[in-house]
Design an enzyme around this catalytic site. Sequence first.
Site, mmCIF file in Angstrom:
data_model
loop_
_atom_site.group_PDB
_atom_site.id
_atom_site.type_symbol
_atom_site.label_atom_id
_atom_site.label_comp_id
_atom_site.label_asym_id
_atom_site.label_seq_id
_atom_site.Cartn_x
_atom_site.Cartn_y
_atom_site.Cartn_z
ATOM 1 N N MET A 30 -37.726 108.244 81.384
ATOM 2 C CA MET A 30 -37.515 107.299 80.287
ATOM 3 C C MET A 30 -38.425 106.082 80.456
ATOM 4 O O MET A 30 -38.252 105.065 79.788
ATOM 5 C CB MET A 30 -36.052 106.860 80.236
ATOM 6 C CG MET A 30 -35.113 108.027 79.920
ATOM 7 S SD MET A 30 -33.625 107.507 79.099
ATOM 8 C CE MET A 30 -32.895 106.440 80.324
ATOM 9 N N HIS A 37 -39.977 107.466 90.370
ATOM 10 C CA HIS A 37 -40.691 108.332 89.416
ATOM 11 C C HIS A 37 -42.023 108.807 90.009
ATOM 12 O O HIS A 37 -42.408 109.960 89.865
ATOM 13 C CB HIS A 37 -40.999 107.571 88.128
ATOM 14 C CG HIS A 37 -39.805 107.042 87.398
ATOM 15 N ND1 HIS A 37 -39.478 105.714 87.371
ATOM 16 C CD2 HIS A 37 -38.856 107.666 86.647
ATOM 17 C CE1 HIS A 37 -38.406 105.528 86.637
ATOM 18 N NE2 HIS A 37 -37.985 106.699 86.189
ATOM 19 N N ASP A 150 -30.185 111.174 90.188
ATOM 20 C CA ASP A 150 -29.272 111.589 89.119
ATOM 21 C C ASP A 150 -28.802 113.002 89.468
ATOM 22 O O ASP A 150 -29.204 113.989 88.829
ATOM 23 C CB ASP A 150 -29.988 111.555 87.774
ATOM 24 C CG ASP A 150 -30.486 110.159 87.435
ATOM 25 O OD1 ASP A 150 -29.729 109.398 86.834
ATOM 26 O OD2 ASP A 150 -31.627 109.826 87.813
#
Length: 282
Positions: A30, A37, A150
């Site tokens: 996102m 990331h 996550d």
Amino acid sequence: MNIAVTVKEIREQVSGWRKQGLSVGLVPTMGYLHEGHKSLITRAVSENDKVVVSVFVNPMQFGPAEDLESYPRDMDRDAAICEEAGAALVFHPDASEMYHNGFSSFVDMNTLTGGLCGKSRPVHFRGVCTVVAKLFNIVTPDRAYFGQKDAQQLAVIRHMADDLSYGIEIKGCPIIREEDGLAKSSRNTYLDEKERKAALVLSKALSEGRKLIELGERDADKIKDTMTGIINTEPMAKIDYVEIVKWDSLEPVKNIDGPVLAAVAVFIGKTRLIDNFIALED
Ligand code: AMP
């Protein structure tokens, strides 16, 4: 490195690579990228000829009272990070490119999504599954990369990829942390100085929980109680959940006798943070 904003551009680029026999990795994000990331992109670059990073704040995975509007965005910085990490292409669509007028097909899951984050975020995983399914169809990667940060999402996507026969390898990547232990997250930017300090209680509680398991404790309730007690010492912290579940069926565990996920979600002020560890993995 190119930045594509349409599905058509991505398809043309990927089909060119396929004609050359090149493999393709996908890293869905996102945006507002950080070292977490970047670690996914670097891993993808090391395992694929070409890597596509998607940067899309997916409205469908946010509930009505959540932070869709305030979610941090900085496409120029994100593009620089992707390029530096060796990505070949960034996919940065508008919401209208992903969800045209009249959009009405969803990917939903009966298992795995009811507990943990699904309890307080009832529309979240339907949004995640739908957007990731679309990204899989658009990019048609050989491999896709997701963070253990996550963990529930990773389990859900693995299950979805298998259920829907995508034939895409789902790769889980370790959690990247700040030096003091806080798991890196785009949402950490919401924290003021006091909250940033208070947020350390998540990783502290988890590291105590992990220690107990390493010392041989197998009673999940005892470990949860210890972690809950530590989080409750911080006045700014409000617990959403402290759970220990089987990894990766996410079923509740009483007696730990195999791989488990210990996961917490805690509000620090208005910011909801998540963190976890996996123990006794083969
Ligand atoms: P997000 O942009 O928050 O949707 O995250 C995109 C991907 O990066 C997801 O697969 C996350 O699990 C992963 N990710 C986010 N933070 C971290 C981190 N601290 N360490 C490893 N992976 C992460």
